[in-house]
Write a protein that holds these residues in place. Structure first.
Motif: not given
Lengths: 292, 325
Positions: B50-51, B55, B177, B182, B186, B189, B254, B256
């Motif tokens: 998921n990192l 993110y 994050i 982090g 994002q 992204r 989306f 954590f």
């Protein structure tokens, strides 16, 4: 090393490449038109093989059974694909790729368990028809007749797909829709049905591949898992959505595997993967122009 | 510093959950301790994915490779060399990160679906090597009976070890994050073009993110090897990668904590469903498709949405009451 043995090995590799081509052509067709990376494509290939087995068995594994299976198995798979497309997939085209790939993964999980439910986990086989059984000697090389048959069918499918996407109305609309779906819709064309047709044709090719491979191998659960990876690789090195790219990719794949068998039997399966890495190092977006 | 990052009530909730998890081995049957350990390992794996996925917006389609490489590193060092166990456990994540660097270096030149498919191919190459190289990796038999120190072979020992490592890793990921890196990730992204325009090296950042995610994936692999004391090629097969993706989707990518929830649900369902049916993967497939249709934000995303709606609720409600009467 016996040169005639080498050449017949290469021809067998080329014949295997034709099955890879038929399956990955279907995959790349769906990718090119619908932009859907169909992970369940391998499952449809497996279903094609199992259906071919059932039909061939219904005819007592006779020659007629094989020919019926070859025609009917892709149609059965096409019907399955039509149900999937109309019932589920057609509602998801607006979603992002990630959702689509996960959706087809869900399909794969369901289809594979359905195959297990219907046909069980045993190994099955289909007898090739008498006319394609055994080997012939051509120019001093020993070649299995079935390989020759595959070498005939593969190019036939390639030409058929080329004809479909370049010379027919459906193919032209499909190509246009893959570039700009909304614009085609604005022109008053029912894009939804074009997409359905493209998906069904692509999946039917997976079924055809499954029916063609049936006499050459034992049909079993899990046969989908390697073919889907191989087809994905072929589609990538060929250029997403490019049928000719899929043909070149398949030939590279099949022939490099044969060469691998010749020199490093244990790692033969790794050879095509190495070829893929080399191709991607030189051309990250594939050999031929992508449809995207 | 921690207060600035986390709301106090979340800190308290996390503390209570952790306390509960510390106490569980005192009362629970061994089977549950084992299943919880599996959930921790899987949760770490899903979070590491998921990192980059949630993110970073990176289509990491073959994350299981790093998991498998971490696990195989431990297995190979402990069965083929005479190095002590802790070196093997430390080496796993770094070898996984190095694999991430190599695979990532190829992949970051591409984006989105091309990226994902290239990663599947490169990952499958690693899988083929592991699957075929019988002399070293044991091929499809895998490696079994990996020697481990005495205290790690009990269920409780493994449980506490895994819990400790996972908590540290999750903490590190949380800090990551919240860090400037982090935030940049994002931003990439959400709008890679704009990031490029203001001078951020997008590829560079993506590559670093992939290496970090591979590192934590490797940690999960190491933990798997310590828990099961065996490894097999299925650990780096692409089907597992998609399963991890499903966990992230299920929990909500989306968020954590979403992947933890997703991993817990999948592992628990697998344990329960496979007791009653041979067709557990069909159950997973049906759940997955239902999820895509009805709950695309995942369970955690759904909960967050609801909480947010509830917090905002008083205001519009008052307006409604006023206009209604």
């Amino acid at each position: 090393m016996d040169p005639s043995a080498v050449i017949s090995l290469l021809l067998v590799g080329l014949a295997r490449a034709m099955i890879l081509f038929i399956v990955s052509a279907g995959l790349t067709f769906v990718l090119g038109v619908l932009r859907v990376p169909n992970v369940a494509h391998g499952s449809l290939y497996m279903i094609g093989a199992f259906v071919a087995f059932t039909i061939a068995t219904a005819f007592g594994q006779s020659s007629a059974g094989f020919w019926f299976a070859l025609i009917l198995a892709p149609l059965v798979v096409a019907a399955v694909a039509l149900i999937i497309e109309r019932g589920l997939l057609s509602h998801l085209y607006q979603r992002e790729h990630l959702m689509l790939i996960l959706f087809t993964f869900g399909l794969m999980l369901i289809l594979n368990d359905l195959v297990k439910l219907i046909w069980g986990a045993e190994y099955r086989s289909v007898t090739p028809p008498e006319i394609l059984d055994g080997a012939v000697t051509l120019f001093g090389f020993n070649i299995p007749r079935y390989s020759l048959f595959l070498l005939f069918v593969g190019p036939l499918v390639a030409v058929g797909l080329w004809f479909l996407s370049n010379k027919t109305r459906l193919g032209k609309i499909a190509r246009a829709a893959s570039v700009d779906r909304e614009m085609v819709g604005v022109l008053g064309i029912n894009v939804s049905w074009v997409f359905a047709a493209a998906f069904v044709i692509g999946c039917a090719l997976a079924g055809l591949g499954g029916a063609l491979v049936a006499p050459t191998t034992s049909i079993s659960l899990g046969m989908d898992l390697t073919i889907i990876i191989e087809s994905f690789l072929i589609v990538i090195i060929g250029g997403l959505g490019n049928t000719w790219g899929a043909l070149i990719g398949s030939i590279l794949f099949g022939v490099s595997q044969s060469l691998g068998l010749l020199f490093f039997p244990q790692f033969a399966i790794a050879f095509p993967y190495a070829v893929v890495v080399i191709v991607l190092l030189l051309r990250p977006r594939g050999l031929l122009r992508s449809a995207w | 510093m921690l207060k600035a990052l986390v709301e106090p009530r979340w800190l308290v909730a996390t503390g209570i959950i952790l306390l509960g998890l510390l106490l569980i081995p005192f009362g629970a049957p061994l089977f549950y301790i084992y299943i919880l350990s599996v959930i921790f390992v899987t949760a770490l794996l899903a979070m590491s994915l998921n990192l980059v996925l949630g993110y970073g917006g990176i289509y990491q389609f073959h994350h299981a490779v790093f998991y498998g490489v971490g696990a195989y590193t431990v297995a190979l060092i402990l069965t083929r060399t005479s190095l002590p166990w802790w070196i093997a456990l430390l080496a796993g994540p770094f070898v996984a990160a190095a694999t991430g660097l190599i695979i990532g270096w190829f992949c970051v030149r591409l984006t989105k679906l091309y990226f994902g498919m290239l990663q599947i191919s490169l990952g499958s190459l690693v899988w083929i090597i592991v699957y075929r190289w019988y002399d070293v990796t044991g091929g499809d038999n895998g490696i079994h009976d990996i020697p481990m120190p005495e205290w790690l072979t009990t269920f409780q020992g493994a449980y506490y070890f895994i819990l400790a490592v996972v908590v540290v890793c999750v903490g590190l990921m949380f800090l990551l994050i919240k860090s400037p890196f982090g935030a940049t990730l994002q931003a990439i992204r959400d709008n890679p073009q704009r990031c490029e325009a203001i001078g951020i090296n997008v590829r560079h950042h993506k590559l670093i993110a992939i290496v970090i995610a591979a590192f934590f994936g490797g940690v999960a692999g190491v933990l798997f090897a310590t828990l099961e004391r065996s490894v097999f090629p299925g650990l780096l097969f692409w089907v597992l990668s998609l399963e991890i993706l499903v966990m992230c989707l299920l929990g909500g990518w989306f968020t954590f904590a979403g992947p933890i929830l997703g991993a817990a649900i999948v592992v628990a369902l697998r344990t329960v469903a496979s007791r009653y049916t041979d067709y557990w993967t069909m159950v997973l497939g049906i759940i997955l498709i239902l999820l895509i249709f009805f709950l695309p934000e995942g369970v955690m995303g759904f909960i967050q949405e609801r909480v947010a709606a509830k917090n905002k609720a008083p205001h519009p409600q008052r307006v409604e009451e006023g206009s209604g009467s």
